[in-house]
Design a protein around this motif. Structure first.
Motif, PDB file in Angstrom:
ATOM      1  N   GLU A  37      -0.786 -44.399   7.447  1.00 43.23           N
ATOM      2  CA  GLU A  37      -1.428 -44.716   8.733  1.00 43.23           C
ATOM      3  C   GLU A  37      -1.947 -46.151   8.737  1.00 43.23           C
ATOM      4  OE1 GLU A  37      -3.042 -40.270   9.939  1.00 43.23           O
ATOM      5  OE2 GLU A  37      -4.252 -41.517   8.585  1.00 43.23           O
ATOM      6  N   LEU A  38      -2.529 -46.592   7.629  1.00 41.69           N
ATOM      7  CA  LEU A  38      -3.033 -47.968   7.554  1.00 41.69           C
ATOM      8  C   LEU A  38      -1.905 -48.983   7.675  1.00 41.69           C
ATOM      9  CD1 LEU A  38      -5.708 -47.608   4.755  1.00 41.69           C
ATOM     10  CD2 LEU A  38      -6.133 -48.161   7.160  1.00 41.69           C
ATOM     11  N   LYS A  39      -0.731 -48.635   7.185  1.00 39.93           N
ATOM     12  CA  LYS A  39       0.412 -49.546   7.265  1.00 39.93           C
ATOM     13  C   LYS A  39       0.903 -49.741   8.699  1.00 39.93           C
ATOM     14  CE  LYS A  39       1.070 -50.980   3.065  1.00 39.93           C
ATOM     15  NZ  LYS A  39       1.017 -52.420   2.764  1.00 39.93           N
ATOM     16  N   THR A  40       0.433 -48.925   9.642  1.00 38.19           N
ATOM     17  CA  THR A  40       0.783 -49.117  11.051  1.00 38.19           C
ATOM     18  C   THR A  40      -0.188 -50.072  11.741  1.00 38.19           C
ATOM     19  OG1 THR A  40      -0.509 -47.269  11.940  1.00 38.19           O
ATOM     20  CG2 THR A  40       1.739 -46.778  11.168  1.00 38.19           C
ATOM     21  N   CYS A  41      -1.318 -50.361  11.103  1.00 36.97           N
ATOM     22  CA  CYS A  41      -2.326 -51.271  11.662  1.00 36.97           C
ATOM     23  C   CYS A  41      -1.870 -52.707  11.451  1.00 36.97           C
ATOM     24  CB  CYS A  41      -3.678 -51.095  10.966  1.00 36.97           C
ATOM     25  SG  CYS A  41      -4.341 -49.429  10.997  1.00 36.97           S
ATOM     26  N   ARG A  42      -2.039 -53.536  12.451  1.00 41.29           N
ATOM     27  CA  ARG A  42      -1.724 -54.959  12.337  1.00 41.29           C
ATOM     28  C   ARG A  42      -3.019 -55.736  12.199  1.00 41.29           C
ATOM     29  NH1 ARG A  42       2.221 -53.166  10.929  1.00 41.29           N
ATOM     30  NH2 ARG A  42       4.224 -53.154  11.931  1.00 41.29           N
ATOM     31  N   LEU A  43      -3.003 -56.764  11.357  1.00 46.54           N
ATOM     32  CA  LEU A  43      -4.188 -57.601  11.182  1.00 46.54           C
ATOM     33  C   LEU A  43      -4.374 -58.498  12.392  1.00 46.54           C
ATOM     34  CD1 LEU A  43      -3.890 -58.633   7.431  1.00 46.54           C
ATOM     35  CD2 LEU A  43      -5.066 -56.674   8.429  1.00 46.54           C
ATOM     36  N   VAL A  44      -5.632 -58.756  12.722  1.00 44.81           N
ATOM     37  CA  VAL A  44      -6.003 -59.569  13.875  1.00 44.81           C
ATOM     38  C   VAL A  44      -6.704 -60.824  13.371  1.00 44.81           C
ATOM     39  CG1 VAL A  44      -7.466 -59.614  15.940  1.00 44.81           C
ATOM     40  CG2 VAL A  44      -6.227 -57.533  15.341  1.00 44.81           C
ATOM     41  N   ILE A  45      -6.400 -61.966  13.978  1.00 45.80           N
ATOM     42  CA  ILE A  45      -7.060 -63.216  13.610  1.00 45.80           C
ATOM     43  C   ILE A  45      -8.469 -63.191  14.172  1.00 45.80           C
ATOM     44  CG2 ILE A  45      -7.049 -65.728  13.831  1.00 45.80           C
ATOM     45  CD1 ILE A  45      -3.977 -65.535  14.042  1.00 45.80           C
ATOM     46  N   GLU A  46      -9.420 -63.281  13.256  1.00 44.66           N
ATOM     47  CA  GLU A  46     -10.837 -63.181  13.618  1.00 44.66           C
ATOM     48  C   GLU A  46     -11.221 -64.259  14.634  1.00 44.66           C
ATOM     49  OE1 GLU A  46     -15.207 -62.960  11.475  1.00 44.66           O
ATOM     50  OE2 GLU A  46     -13.435 -63.281  10.269  1.00 44.66           O
ATOM     51  N   GLY A  47     -11.953 -63.845  15.641  1.00 43.90           N
ATOM     52  CA  GLY A  47     -12.455 -64.754  16.647  1.00 43.90           C
ATOM     53  C   GLY A  47     -11.509 -65.012  17.798  1.00 43.90           C
TER      54      GLY A  47
END
Length: 69
Positions: A37-47
């Protein structure tokens, strides 16, 4: 600095916060997600809120990537 969290099922992942809301496209606590499930999450650029193509890394992946540095 590297922050290690445990996912549901015991996998160790690299995640600054214990909650996913601020740094990924997922919501909730890391411990409530399986590694799959975590592998479906995409990282977001902070701010900025810009979604990247990068996913949550496991501790093993991080160590293998950085082993010669």
């Amino acid at each position: 600095e590297v922050d290690v969290r445990r996912a549901k099922g015991g996998a160790f992942v690299i995640m600054h916060d214990s909650w996913l809301d601020r740094t990924t496209t997922c919501k909730g606590e890391v411990v409530n997600y399986t590694l799959a499930e975590l592998k479906t999450c995409r990282l977001v650029i902070e701010g900025t809120g810009v979604v990247t193509d990068e996913v949550v890394s496991t501790l093993r992946e991080m160590l293998l990537t950085t082993r010669d540095r």
